[in-house]
Design an enzyme around this catalytic site. Sequence first.
Site, PDB file in Angstrom:
ATOM      1  N   HIS A   1      -5.779   0.233  -7.299  1.00 11.69           N
ATOM      2  CA  HIS A   1      -7.145   0.949  -8.242  1.00 11.69           C
ATOM      3  C   HIS A   1      -8.784   0.378  -7.999  1.00 11.69           C
ATOM      4  CE1 HIS A   1      -8.209   3.646 -11.591  1.00 11.69           C
ATOM      5  NE2 HIS A   1      -8.607   2.454 -11.563  1.00 11.69           N
TER       6      HIS A   1
ATOM      7  N   GLU B   1     -11.545  -4.623  -1.829  1.00 12.20           N
ATOM      8  CA  GLU B   1     -10.860  -3.798  -1.223  1.00 12.20           C
ATOM      9  C   GLU B   1      -9.928  -4.348  -0.124  1.00 12.20           C
ATOM     10  OE1 GLU B   1     -10.489   0.917  -4.507  1.00 12.20           O
ATOM     11  OE2 GLU B   1     -10.773   0.323  -1.967  1.00 12.20           O
TER      12      GLU B   1
ATOM     13  N   MET C   1      -4.015  10.803  -4.624  1.00 13.39           N
ATOM     14  CA  MET C   1      -4.416  11.425  -5.435  1.00 13.39           C
ATOM     15  C   MET C   1      -2.988  12.019  -6.958  1.00 13.39           C
ATOM     16  SD  MET C   1      -7.337   9.750  -5.544  1.00 13.39           S
ATOM     17  CE  MET C   1      -8.185  10.546  -6.673  1.00 13.39           C
TER      18      MET C   1
ATOM     19  N   GLY D   1      -8.738   7.886   3.810  1.00 15.54           N
ATOM     20  CA  GLY D   1      -8.247   6.486   4.241  1.00 15.54           C
ATOM     21  C   GLY D   1      -8.525   5.520   4.873  1.00 15.54           C
TER      22      GLY D   1
ATOM     23  N   LEU E   1       0.020   5.987 -15.458  1.00 16.47           N
ATOM     24  CA  LEU E   1      -0.545   5.780 -14.590  1.00 16.47           C
ATOM     25  C   LEU E   1      -1.053   5.237 -14.894  1.00 16.47           C
ATOM     26  CD1 LEU E   1      -2.368   7.892 -12.746  1.00 16.47           C
ATOM     27  CD2 LEU E   1      -4.017   8.172 -14.600  1.00 16.47           C
ATOM     28  N   ASP E   2      -1.179   3.684 -13.788  1.00 12.16           N
ATOM     29  CA  ASP E   2      -2.409   2.436 -13.713  1.00 12.16           C
ATOM     30  C   ASP E   2      -2.073   1.467 -14.234  1.00 12.16           C
ATOM     31  OD1 ASP E   2      -3.531   4.517 -11.812  1.00 12.16           O
ATOM     32  OD2 ASP E   2      -5.043   4.948 -13.208  1.00 12.16           O
TER      33      ASP E   2
ATOM     34  N   THR F   1       4.911   1.759 -11.947  1.00 15.51           N
ATOM     35  CA  THR F   1       5.475   2.260 -13.298  1.00 15.51           C
ATOM     36  C   THR F   1       5.136   3.792 -13.641  1.00 15.51           C
ATOM     37  OG1 THR F   1       4.115   1.081 -14.922  1.00 15.51           O
ATOM     38  CG2 THR F   1       6.052  -0.207 -13.391  1.00 15.51           C
TER      39      THR F   1
ATOM     40  N   ASN G   1      -9.370   2.386   3.761  1.00 11.05           N
ATOM     41  CA  ASN G   1      -7.920   0.936   3.124  1.00 11.05           C
ATOM     42  C   ASN G   1      -6.493   1.861   4.203  1.00 11.05           C
ATOM     43  OD1 ASN G   1      -8.504  -0.181   0.849  1.00 11.05           O
ATOM     44  ND2 ASN G   1      -9.017   2.087   0.101  1.00 11.05           N
TER      45      ASN G   1
ATOM     46  N   ILE H   1       0.307  12.367  -8.920  1.00 15.29           N
ATOM     47  CA  ILE H   1       1.458  11.532  -9.930  1.00 15.29           C
ATOM     48  C   ILE H   1       2.677  11.685  -9.222  1.00 15.29           C
ATOM     49  CG2 ILE H   1       1.788  11.103 -12.099  1.00 15.29           C
ATOM     50  CD1 ILE H   1      -1.050  11.877 -13.384  1.00 15.29           C
TER      51      ILE H   1
HETATM   52  C1  GRF Z   1     -10.008   3.603  -2.700  1.00 15.08           C
HETATM   53  O1  GRF Z   1     -10.728   3.645  -3.433  1.00 15.08           O
HETATM   54  C2  GRF Z   1      -9.090   3.448  -4.242  1.00 15.08           C
HETATM   55  O2  GRF Z   1      -8.675   2.271  -5.001  1.00 15.08           O
HETATM   56  C3  GRF Z   1      -8.359   4.735  -4.881  1.00 15.08           C
HETATM   57  O3  GRF Z   1      -8.592   5.767  -4.243  1.00 15.08           O
HETATM   58  C4  GRF Z   1      -9.706   5.404  -2.898  1.00 15.08           C
HETATM   59  C5  GRF Z   1      -8.859   5.388  -1.675  1.00 15.08           C
HETATM   60  O4  GRF Z   1     -10.543   5.800  -0.731  1.00 15.08           O
HETATM   61  N1  GRF Z   1      -7.228   5.021  -5.572  1.00 15.08           N
HETATM   62  P1  GRF Z   1      -9.738   4.988   0.875  1.00 15.08           P
HETATM   63  O5  GRF Z   1      -8.964   6.718   1.232  1.00 15.08           O
HETATM   64  O6  GRF Z   1      -8.678   4.627   1.073  1.00 15.08           O
HETATM   65  O7  GRF Z   1     -10.783   5.407   1.982  1.00 15.08           O
END
Ligand code: GRF
Length: 216
Positions: free
Chosen positions: A105, A170, A86, A14, A140-141, A137, A16, A88
Amino acid sequence: MSTKSCVVLFSGNGSNLENLLNKRDETKDKLNYISAFTDNAEAKGIEVCKKFNLDVIVSKRDTIHEDLNKFLLNNNPDLIILSGYMKIIPELIVNMYLGKIINIHPSLLPKYPGLNTYEKVIENNDRYQGATVHFVTKDLDEGPIILQGSFPVREGMTKAELVKFTHKTEYIIFPIVVEWFAENIIQFKKGKIYLKDKLITEPIVYQVNVTNDQFI
Ligand code: GRF
């Protein structure tokens, strides 16, 4: 302009999510974080939610899609942020919220969808690495790309360094896209992205300077 509502889905650390919540005051009149959802009772992101007083629903793995469906119906969000989620999402749910789900991503899509992106960057001696924010969409990705952040890969860069720099990238690009959404600057129409009503035909790439202090 009315306030939009958003929810966040996550599975792990978490970081991000924490970065977005740290900046939420900057868009507080336009975007309201109403709740979060995780498929992982051990996720560190749950602590992040507690720290910011954000309600979080922890789903059991065997009822994950039903729980998610219920969560989204209850909250009826304008924006669904996948922040390290994580699982789908079933096509039916994706199609119900098309144009409202964004994902981050850790690669320069369309390169390296799926897992193990850092290993692939090292194996292929890539000169650039970065992160991508895109609409989700059914594939995936593969949804339309909103914004990418890119940095040059220095010779001998380790996986740990790549991870660190990708995360820093990010933390720059994800809040920009969330703000664009809050401000009605981006729109998703018939599978295409419009930025201030202008059709985006190529991904917008933010060049991140890895020698800058922000990476130390
Ligand atoms: C990030 O690198 C994001 O791109 C990917 O999962 C990771 C999540 O990291 N989808 P965090 O949980 O935000 O630390």
